[in-house]
Design an enzyme around this catalytic site. Structure first.
Site, PDB file in Angstrom:
ATOM      1  N   SER A 142       1.078  -1.299   0.195  1.00 48.20           N
ATOM      2  CA  SER A 142      -0.027  -0.073  -0.181  1.00 48.20           C
ATOM      3  C   SER A 142       0.857   1.058   0.081  1.00 48.20           C
ATOM      4  O   SER A 142       2.273   1.296   0.412  1.00 48.20           O
ATOM      5  CB  SER A 142      -0.929   0.092   1.105  1.00 48.20           C
ATOM      6  N   TYR A 155      -2.210  -0.668  10.476  1.00 49.29           N
ATOM      7  CA  TYR A 155      -2.348  -0.776   8.986  1.00 49.29           C
ATOM      8  C   TYR A 155      -0.902  -0.362   8.149  1.00 49.29           C
ATOM      9  O   TYR A 155      -0.379  -1.105   7.394  1.00 49.29           O
ATOM     10  CB  TYR A 155      -3.544  -0.044   7.927  1.00 49.29           C
TER      11      TYR A 155
END
Length: 251
Positions: A142, A155
Site C-alpha cells: 500500500s 495498517y
C-alpha cells in the site's frame, strides 16, 4: 498443456483489486486459482472468468490459517501442476484509532491478515516455485507501506512489513529463477475503502487523509494492469522492486 500457458494464484480474488487482476490475467490466457474467504464473491469472480471463456477454479480459504494456505497451494498444484504467478493480495484495512486507543482484537485482526497471511502465502508458494525453478510473486502492499497514515498505525506497520518480506524473499531467491516484487496502491475505489469510511462513526475518529496530486482515486483495473506487467516478460529484470501506483500520493 501448451508451453505458453501460465498458472496464477490470486488471494482476495472475490472483489476489488483481486477480482480486477483475476479478470486481467485470464484475459492474458492464464489459468487461475481464485482464493477468497467469501465463497459467494469468489464464485462470482469464477463465473465472470468462465463467461469470458477463461479457465479457473475457486478455493475457499482463510489466509490467516497455515492449513488453509497449504490447501489452496496444494489444490493449485494438483489441478494445474505448477504455480507461475502468485498475486498475494488479500488484506484488510484497520479501523481508525489513535495509537494508544487501538483495541487488542484490532491488532490481532489486522496483523493476522496483512502480515501473517502474506507470509504464509509466500512460504508455501516459494516451495513450489523453487522446486520448478521459476515463478513470480507480487505482494500487495500500500502507499501506507511507503509512508505513515494518521490513525492507521497498525495498517501502516503491516504494509511496511509486506515490503520487508518482499525484499527478503527477493534477495534469497533471485538465483533460483524466482522474482518477488510489491505494488503500493493508494486510494482505490473498492468496497473495502467504502467499508472503511463507515467505520469512522463506529470509532468516533476521522483520520486525516491526503488526496493524491492527480485529483482522483484509482480504479481496480489500473492496479490490475501493473500486476499483469509484473507477471509478464516485460519485468524480467525486476526483483525486490517496490512499485507505487497511487496518483502521486507519496510525492
Amino acid at each position: 498443456m501448451a508451453k505458453t500457458e501460465k498458472i496464477a494464484v490470486i488471494t482476495g480474488a472475490g472483489s476489488g483489486m483481486g477480482r480486477a487482476a483475476s479478470l486481467k490475467l485470464a484475459e492474458n490466457d492464464m489459468k487461475l486459482v481464485l482464493v477468497d474467504f467469501n465463497k459467494q464473491t469468489g464464485e462470482e469472480t469464477l463465473n465472470l472468468i468462465k463467461k469470458n471463456g477463461g479457465e479457473a477454479i475457486f478455493v475457499k480459504a482463510d489466509v490467516t490459517k497455515s492449513e488453509d494456505v497449504q490447501h489452496y497451494v496444494n489444490r493449485a498444484v494438483e489441478t494445474y501442476g505448477r504455480i507461475d504467478v502468485f498475486f498475494n493480495n488479500a488484506g484488510v484495512i484497520q479501523k481508525p484509532y489513535l495509537f494508544a486507543d487501538i483495541p487488542d482484537e484490532e491488532y490481532d485482526r489486522v496483523t493476522s491478515v496483512n502480515f501473517k497471511g502474506v507470509f504464509f502465502g509466500m512460504k508455501y508458494v516459494l516451495k513450489v516455485m523453487e522446486k520448478q525453478g521459476s515463478g513470480v510473486i507480487i505482494n500487495n502492499s500500500s502507499s501506507s507501506g511507503l509512508r505513515v497514515e494518521h490513525s492507521l498505525a497498525l495498517y501502516s506497520a503491516s504494509k511496511h512489513a509486506v515490503l520487508g518480506l518482499t525484499k527478503a524473499a527477493a534477495k534469497e531467491y533471485a538465483d533460483k529463477g524466482i522474482r518477488v516484487n510489491a505494488i503500493c496502491p493508494g486510494g482505490v475505489e473498492t468496497n473495502l475503502v467504502k467499508d472503511f469510511q463507515e467505520t469512522w462513526e463506529e470509532t468516533g475518529n476521522v483520520p486525516q487523509i491526503d488526496y493524491p496530486p492527480m485529483g482522483r482515486m484509482g480504479n481496480p483495473e489500473e492496479i490490475a494492469n501493473v500486476v499483469a506487467f509484473l507477471s509478464g516478460p516485460g519485468s524480467s529484470y525486476m526483483t525486490g522492486s517496490i512499485i507505487a501506483v497511487e496518483g502521486g500520493l507519496t510525492l
